[in-house]
Motif scaffolding. Structure first.
Motif, short mmCIF file in Angstrom:
data_model
loop_
_atom_site.label_atom_id
_atom_site.label_comp_id
_atom_site.label_asym_id
_atom_site.label_seq_id
_atom_site.Cartn_x
_atom_site.Cartn_y
_atom_site.Cartn_z
N MET A 269 44.76 -54.89 -6.59
CA MET A 269 43.35 -55.12 -6.25
C MET A 269 42.97 -54.39 -4.96
O MET A 269 41.91 -53.76 -4.89
N PHE A 270 43.84 -54.48 -3.95
CA PHE A 270 43.55 -53.82 -2.69
C PHE A 270 43.51 -52.30 -2.86
O PHE A 270 42.70 -51.60 -2.23
N ALA A 271 44.38 -51.77 -3.71
CA ALA A 271 44.40 -50.33 -3.97
C ALA A 271 43.10 -49.88 -4.62
O ALA A 271 42.55 -48.82 -4.29
N ALA A 272 42.58 -50.70 -5.53
CA ALA A 272 41.32 -50.37 -6.18
C ALA A 272 40.17 -50.35 -5.17
O ALA A 272 39.33 -49.44 -5.18
N LEU A 273 40.15 -51.34 -4.27
CA LEU A 273 39.11 -51.39 -3.24
C LEU A 273 39.22 -50.21 -2.28
O LEU A 273 38.22 -49.67 -1.81
N ALA A 274 40.46 -49.80 -1.98
CA ALA A 274 40.65 -48.67 -1.07
C ALA A 274 40.13 -47.38 -1.67
O ALA A 274 39.69 -46.47 -0.95
N LEU A 275 40.16 -47.27 -2.99
CA LEU A 275 39.69 -46.06 -3.67
C LEU A 275 38.16 -46.01 -3.77
O LEU A 275 37.58 -44.94 -3.89
N ALA A 276 37.54 -47.18 -3.67
CA ALA A 276 36.10 -47.30 -3.92
C ALA A 276 35.23 -46.32 -3.15
O ALA A 276 34.29 -45.74 -3.73
N PRO A 277 35.45 -46.07 -1.86
CA PRO A 277 34.55 -45.17 -1.13
C PRO A 277 34.59 -43.72 -1.59
O PRO A 277 33.71 -42.94 -1.24
N PHE A 278 35.58 -43.38 -2.39
CA PHE A 278 35.79 -41.97 -2.75
C PHE A 278 35.40 -41.64 -4.18
O PHE A 278 35.60 -40.51 -4.62
N ILE A 279 34.84 -42.60 -4.91
CA ILE A 279 34.47 -42.35 -6.30
C ILE A 279 33.03 -42.78 -6.53
O ILE A 279 32.45 -43.53 -5.74
N SER A 280 32.45 -42.29 -7.63
CA SER A 280 31.05 -42.59 -7.92
C SER A 280 30.88 -43.99 -8.52
O SER A 280 29.82 -44.61 -8.38
N GLN A 281 31.90 -44.49 -9.19
CA GLN A 281 31.80 -45.82 -9.78
C GLN A 281 31.94 -46.92 -8.71
O GLN A 281 32.58 -46.71 -7.69
N ARG A 282 31.32 -48.07 -8.97
CA ARG A 282 31.47 -49.22 -8.09
C ARG A 282 32.78 -49.93 -8.38
O ARG A 282 33.20 -50.05 -9.54
N VAL A 283 33.41 -50.43 -7.34
CA VAL A 283 34.63 -51.23 -7.47
C VAL A 283 34.41 -52.54 -6.73
O VAL A 283 33.96 -52.54 -5.58
N ALA A 284 34.72 -53.65 -7.38
CA ALA A 284 34.50 -54.95 -6.77
C ALA A 284 35.66 -55.88 -7.12
O ALA A 284 36.39 -55.65 -8.09
N LEU A 285 35.79 -56.93 -6.35
CA LEU A 285 36.84 -57.92 -6.54
C LEU A 285 36.19 -59.30 -6.68
O LEU A 285 35.40 -59.70 -5.83
N ALA A 286 36.53 -60.01 -7.75
CA ALA A 286 35.98 -61.34 -7.98
C ALA A 286 36.85 -62.37 -7.29
O ALA A 286 37.87 -62.79 -7.82
N GLU A 287 36.45 -62.81 -6.10
CA GLU A 287 37.20 -63.80 -5.33
C GLU A 287 36.48 -65.15 -5.40
O GLU A 287 35.74 -65.54 -4.50
N VAL A 288 36.70 -65.86 -6.47
CA VAL A 288 35.96 -67.10 -6.69
C VAL A 288 36.36 -68.18 -5.70
O VAL A 288 35.55 -69.07 -5.38
N THR A 289 37.57 -68.14 -5.17
CA THR A 289 38.00 -69.18 -4.23
C THR A 289 37.25 -69.10 -2.91
O THR A 289 37.28 -70.06 -2.13
N ARG A 290 36.58 -68.00 -2.64
CA ARG A 290 35.79 -67.86 -1.42
C ARG A 290 34.29 -68.07 -1.68
O ARG A 290 33.48 -67.96 -0.77
N CYS A 291 33.96 -68.38 -2.92
CA CYS A 291 32.56 -68.58 -3.29
C CYS A 291 32.03 -69.87 -2.67
O CYS A 291 32.72 -70.89 -2.64
N THR A 292 30.81 -69.84 -2.16
CA THR A 292 30.20 -71.01 -1.52
C THR A 292 29.17 -71.68 -2.43
O THR A 292 28.48 -72.61 -1.99
N ARG A 293 29.07 -71.21 -3.67
CA ARG A 293 28.05 -71.75 -4.59
C ARG A 293 28.70 -72.41 -5.80
O ARG A 293 28.16 -72.36 -6.90
#
Length: 344
Positions: A269-293
């Motif tokens: 997951m961290f590797a995917a996020l690290a690649l995000a700034p260098f590609i045209s596609q969006r990359v996101a991580l679903a961290e539900v345990t940090r959700c406040t809703r």
């Protein structure tokens, strides 16, 4: 003991059974123990647990893996588990309420997503984390919803920014999160493709998938198809391979992946996020345990459940006295939908 400013004398009437986790290890580390029954603080509700479920979240705290998670703030704990009683999903009946609670009363049927506490006869829940149980679900069914369905909702709606008419691919469609993700994507008006094994293909179609790919017979990353959104629960292909199935402005949402002793699935997951700034596609991580809703999400899910748009898929049900066996089965990674535990 003292809880929430209320002094509770120790006696058999104030005791309950719970599976206490005092050290990392196999499911046998979950010891059925008599402990003090909690008393609700001013803003808390005491819930008699009628059903809970087991999931990879519990496994990570039980095993203390991946080891990198022991070093992370809010992780599994460094030398011993940070959560003494596991069980993030709870469905049950209100037993008592704190003095400041106005929205619930004894006898109400409720459910919630917690950090832990479900592997016990009673648990205290803050009022703002608790929601009325869907009227058309049993306690067993309701216990299958909170963490898995909430994760799917966050992955699609919040991180994936799903829109009607989009082509959505769910990798890992037959698990706890995946079965909800297929149904939610369909409910949101997307054109849904699910990836699963041969034995679950008909189930995934019945949940609303417009197409199903058998991962044992085909590599979805080489299909030539393009999708607006990929929700990757299985983590069975590399990020570079997954990019091939996305449109130029498509979105990749990481949810999970194969567990490892040292780094995975966190490293992937961290590797995917690290690649995000260098590609045209969006990359996101679903961290539900940090959700406040969480409560708001459960209320939204309840509407969809009571409207018949989503329903939990349950693989097996175990009695409370067999929670270690339930965890061991879930740990094998072959469950279709959820593994649920009900009050004996």
């Amino acid at each position: 003991m003292s809880a929430g400013g209320v002094s509770v004398p120790r006696s058999e009437e104030n005791m309950m059974k719970a599976y206490a986790l005092r050290a990392f290890g196999p499911p046998e580390q979950l010891a059925l123990t008599d402990i003090d029954q909690p008393a609700p603080a001013e803003d808390e509700v005491l819930v008699r647990v009628r059903a809970t479920s087991v999931q990879p979240y519990d496994w990570h705290f039980l095993r203390g893996e991946p080891y990198i998670a022991r070093l992370m703030s809010g992780g599994v704990g460094l030398r011993k588990p940070s959560i003494a009683i596991l069980g993030a999903d709870v469905a049950g009946v209100v037993e008592a309420v704190g003095t400041a609670v106005t929205g619930f009363q004894p006898g109400d049927e409720v459910f919630a997503m917690l950090k832990g506490g479900g592997f016990a006869e009673y648990v205290c829940v803050r009022e703002n984390e608790l929601a009325p149980k869907p009227e058309n679900l049993s306690f067993e069914q309701a216990a299958a919803v909170p963490l898995a369905a909430n994760t799917a909702l966050v992955a699609l709606r919040d991180e994936g920014r799903i829109q009607p008419g989009q082509r959505v691919l769910i990798n890992g469609a037959s698990g706890g999160v995946g079965t909800f993700a297929v149904q939610l994507a369909h409910a949101f008006g997307a054109v849904v493709t699910g990836i699963c094994g041969t034995r679950n293909m008909e189930l995934i179609r019945s949940l609303g998938a417009d197409a199903v790919i058998d991962y044992t017979a085909a590599d979805f990353t080489r299909s030539g198809q393009r999708y607006d959104l990929l929700v990757d629960i299985a983590g069975s292909r590399s990020m570079s391979a997954c990019r091939r199935v996305l449109t130029a402005k498509g979105t990749y949402v990481a949810v999970g992946g194969p567990a490892g002793r040292w780094v995975q699935p966190a490293g992937r997951m961290f590797a995917a996020l690290a690649l995000a700034p260098f590609i045209s596609q969006r990359v996101a991580l679903a961290e539900v345990t940090r959700c406040t809703r969480n409560r708001e999400n459960l209320m939204e899910l309840t509407e969809l459940i009571e409207d018949g748009k989503i329903t939990p898929v349950i693989d097996r049900t175990y009695p409370f006295t067999e929670i270690p066996a339930a965890v061991r089965y879930q740990e094998e990674g072959h469950a279709t939908g959820k593994v649920v535990v009900v009050d004996d």
